[in-house]
Design a protein around this motif. Structure first.
Motif, mmCIF file in Angstrom:
data_model
loop_
_atom_site.group_PDB
_atom_site.id
_atom_site.type_symbol
_atom_site.label_atom_id
_atom_site.label_comp_id
_atom_site.label_asym_id
_atom_site.label_seq_id
_atom_site.Cartn_x
_atom_site.Cartn_y
_atom_site.Cartn_z
ATOM 1 N N ALA A 229 0.831 -1.178 0.308
ATOM 2 C CA ALA A 229 0.099 0.130 0.055
ATOM 3 C C ALA A 229 0.801 1.225 -0.187
ATOM 4 N N ALA A 230 1.806 1.287 0.812
ATOM 5 C CA ALA A 230 2.960 2.323 0.904
ATOM 6 C C ALA A 230 3.641 2.574 -0.431
ATOM 7 N N ALA A 231 3.976 1.625 -0.855
ATOM 8 C CA ALA A 231 4.944 1.459 -2.259
ATOM 9 C C ALA A 231 4.109 2.165 -3.356
ATOM 10 N N LEU A 232 2.801 1.945 -3.406
ATOM 11 C CA LEU A 232 1.925 2.462 -4.466
ATOM 12 C C LEU A 232 2.022 4.114 -4.427
ATOM 13 N N LEU A 233 2.174 4.410 -3.248
ATOM 14 C CA LEU A 233 1.910 5.824 -3.145
ATOM 15 C C LEU A 233 3.174 6.553 -3.691
ATOM 16 N N ALA A 237 1.639 11.733 -7.390
ATOM 17 C CA ALA A 237 0.770 12.828 -6.700
ATOM 18 C C ALA A 237 -0.486 12.331 -6.069
ATOM 19 N N ILE A 238 -0.725 12.212 -4.750
ATOM 20 C CA ILE A 238 -1.647 11.576 -4.077
ATOM 21 C C ILE A 238 -3.045 12.017 -4.268
ATOM 22 N N ILE A 243 -5.630 6.861 -2.918
ATOM 23 C CA ILE A 243 -5.818 6.603 -1.664
ATOM 24 C C ILE A 243 -6.695 5.419 -1.420
ATOM 25 N N GLY A 244 -7.654 5.281 -2.483
ATOM 26 C CA GLY A 244 -8.593 4.165 -2.278
ATOM 27 C C GLY A 244 -8.126 2.898 -2.889
ATOM 28 N N GLU A 245 -7.166 3.111 -3.945
ATOM 29 C CA GLU A 245 -6.134 2.028 -4.285
ATOM 30 C C GLU A 245 -5.345 1.355 -3.055
ATOM 31 N N ALA A 246 -4.692 2.193 -2.544
ATOM 32 C CA ALA A 246 -3.840 1.931 -1.464
ATOM 33 C C ALA A 246 -4.562 1.361 -0.397
ATOM 34 N N ALA A 247 -5.626 1.755 0.060
ATOM 35 C CA ALA A 247 -6.498 1.170 1.067
ATOM 36 C C ALA A 247 -6.767 -0.245 0.652
ATOM 37 N N LYS A 248 -7.185 -0.671 -0.512
ATOM 38 C CA LYS A 248 -7.663 -1.849 -0.997
ATOM 39 C C LYS A 248 -6.248 -2.813 -0.711
ATOM 40 N N LEU A 249 -4.988 -2.198 -1.009
ATOM 41 C CA LEU A 249 -3.884 -3.059 -0.828
ATOM 42 C C LEU A 249 -3.629 -3.441 0.693
ATOM 43 N N ALA A 250 -3.928 -2.468 1.472
ATOM 44 C CA ALA A 250 -3.838 -2.566 2.954
ATOM 45 C C ALA A 250 -4.934 -3.594 3.346
ATOM 46 N N MET A 251 -5.762 -3.491 2.861
ATOM 47 C CA MET A 251 -7.127 -4.550 3.316
ATOM 48 C C MET A 251 -6.775 -6.017 2.920
ATOM 49 N N SER A 252 -5.839 -6.064 1.660
ATOM 50 C CA SER A 252 -5.375 -7.588 1.257
ATOM 51 C C SER A 252 -4.387 -8.133 2.115
ATOM 52 N N MET A 270 -12.997 -1.985 8.007
ATOM 53 C CA MET A 270 -12.575 -0.817 8.837
ATOM 54 C C MET A 270 -11.158 -0.465 8.790
ATOM 55 N N ALA A 271 -10.280 -1.405 8.413
ATOM 56 C CA ALA A 271 -8.776 -1.333 8.396
ATOM 57 C C ALA A 271 -8.539 -0.470 7.149
ATOM 58 N N GLY A 272 -9.335 -0.732 6.134
ATOM 59 C CA GLY A 272 -9.313 -0.262 4.828
ATOM 60 C C GLY A 272 -9.755 1.392 5.080
ATOM 61 N N GLU A 273 -10.921 1.680 5.779
ATOM 62 C CA GLU A 273 -11.191 3.183 6.061
ATOM 63 C C GLU A 273 -10.383 3.766 6.885
ATOM 64 N N MET A 274 -9.630 3.228 7.973
ATOM 65 C CA MET A 274 -8.735 3.871 8.531
ATOM 66 C C MET A 274 -7.474 4.149 8.065
ATOM 67 N N THR A 275 -7.190 3.273 7.024
ATOM 68 C CA THR A 275 -6.002 3.540 6.035
ATOM 69 C C THR A 275 -6.510 4.616 5.403
ATOM 70 N N ARG A 276 -7.600 4.775 4.750
ATOM 71 C CA ARG A 276 -7.842 6.032 4.085
ATOM 72 C C ARG A 276 -7.601 7.320 4.759
ATOM 73 N N ARG A 277 -8.408 7.344 6.096
ATOM 74 C CA ARG A 277 -8.360 8.469 6.951
ATOM 75 C C ARG A 277 -6.886 8.820 7.177
#
Lengths: 289, 163
Positions: A229-233, A237-238, A243-252, A270-277
């Motif tokens: 998720a971090a590497a994707l960013l 330019a974020i 952010i949505g794509e990164a959250a998906k990777l975090a969820m996986s 919820m981990a995905g949502e916390m990641t987005r925030r």
């Protein structure tokens, strides 16, 4: 509920504590703030023959800064982290996160070192330390060694620490200018462990992400380093889509277990949502907002 | 297991005792010193009924060993009233109906006692955060907040009572 019997030791220095631990080895447990260990001992989930209480070792409570690195004594309490000007100045994320842990009385006893060394994926500092690129100073019979947070957590309640090693210091690089950090924690009520939590650290250079780290709380057997998720960013330019794509990777990267805090799917989302925030807030702060 | 000697100050009185290392502070207070004002609620550091003041900090005495309090300065709810007069917090809980069954009250009072020294002019919100480690199943907290405000007001006007 009363713990089983044990011998109690209260060394006055790190040397003395390390010598005791070397002698008593696996029969001993190290007592920091006691707010995980004592409840486990009361429930007889832990029955150490000896307790080595670090409470009298003043040098373990010191917080200082040297060459851009925060050096936090393992026995610094959550309350001390919140009150520390050095932490507010160099890495306010640690103080903000500490304020989300437990309640005032527990924060007066609970320590950053205990939270980190216990290896409980529900604890908040491990994910924060992963995201901040912290390292841990371990003291054993053969001297000191330094282990990166990323190499520290092995499995549920299992860390890289050997039976004769003590966690004595946490080293955290101060946040660089142009870097923002955020920790987002969803919980049922004040004082609870996280249903899911996410720490994000984002560095911005010329409008693009130059550095990113994301780590998650309580959605796996250890704190989860969401590296993909971090590497994707990085290098981009974020925007909201990214952010949505990164959250998906975090969820996986999540592998939570279902319990009273919710089923697997809920915790993962919820981990995905916390990641987005966390990314949004870290980004805002990186841009000086 | 061998007992261990401890010496501490409890409500201004010097105490020496021998305790098993496994003795929890709350049991030491209640069973050895007969100070039964400190209540045992959840025994898992959630409810705050066992809150006492140790070395100028609120702690949950169900999750502290008596040996950890060695050399310490301890205050329990029994030490709150002074010179035959209720502490402003105790008066506040009476005047504002800050309790019903009373089980959580010693913990509320002792946390309130320290909180008002940390922040003598709290907002209602500050009080709720400050008491977030203390659970009450009767009042819905509304009157507890009012009780603490009553005490804060009285201490501002008349000064803190001498211990």
């Amino acid at each position: 509920m009363i713990p089983g019997n044990f011998d109690y030791h209260r060394p006055g220095s790190v040397d003395e504590a390390a010598a005791l631990l070397g002698r008593l080895g696996e029969d001993a447990k190290v007592l920091a703030g006691g707010h995980s260990l004592l409840p486990m001992m009361k429930l007889r989930l832990a029955e150490p023959k000896s307790l080595i209480d670090l409470g009298a070792i003043a040098e373990l409570r010191v917080i200082r800064e040297k060459d851009g690195v925060l050096q936090i004594g393992a026995m610094a309490t959550e309350a001390a982290l919140i009150a520390s000007d050095l932490i507010r100045r160099h890495c306010p994320l640690i103080a903000e996160a500490a304020a989300l842990i437990a309640d005032p009385q527990v924060r007066n006893r609970g320590t950053i070192g205990g939270d980190i060394a216990h290896g409980d994926p529900g604890n908040d500092h491990p994910a924060i330390m992963l995201a901040l690129g912290a390292s841990f100073v371990l003291r054993g019979g053969k001297g000191e060694r330094v282990v990166a947070a990323g190499d520290f957590y092995r499995a549920l309640f299992e860390t890289a620490m050997k039976a004769d090693e003590l966690l004595v210091e946490i080293r955290v690089p101060a946040l660089r200018p142009g870097t923002g950090a955020s920790y987002q924690k969803l919980k049922r009520k004040v004082g609870d462990f996280a249903i899911a939590g996410a720490a994000a650290v984002i560095g911005i250079k010329d409008g693009r992400c130059g550095h990113a780290a994301i780590a998650l709380t309580n959605v796996g057997p250890t704190a989860v380093n969401a590296e993909a998720a971090a590497a994707l960013l990085v290098g981009k330019a974020i925007d909201e889509a990214l952010i949505g794509e990164a959250a998906k990777l975090a969820m996986s990267a999540c592998a939570p277990t279902a319990d009273l805090r919710g089923p697997v799917e809920y915790k993962t989302r919820m981990a995905g949502e916390m990641t987005r925030r966390a990314i949004r807030e870290a980004l805002k702060r990186a841009k000086g907002g | 297991m061998a007992k261990q000697k401890i010496a501490l100050s409890v409500n201004g009185k010097k105490i020496e005792a021998s305790v098993e290392p496994r003795t929890l502070l709350v049991h030491f207070l209640r069973e050895e010193l007969n100070l039964t004002g400190t209540h045992i609620g959840c025994e898992t550091s959630h409810c705050g009924a066992c809150t006492v003041d140790l070395n100028g900090m609120s702690v949950k005495s169900c999750t502290v060993l008596a040996v950890q309090a060695d050399g310490g300065d301890l205050k329990t709810v029994e030490g709150l009233a002074a010179g035959g007069k209720l502490h402003p917090l105790q008066e506040g809980f009476m005047q504002e109906h800050g309790l019903q069954c009373g089980f959580c009250t010693p913990g509320m009072l002792m946390r309130g006692y320290r909180m008002l020294q940390e922040n003598p002019n709290p907002s209602d919100e500050d009080i709720r955060w400050g008491l977030s480690g203390n659970l009450c199943r009767c009042t819905g907290y509304q009157n507890i907040v009012k009780s603490v405000q009553y005490a804060a007001d009285k201490i501002r006007k008349e000064g803190a009572p001498k211990p």
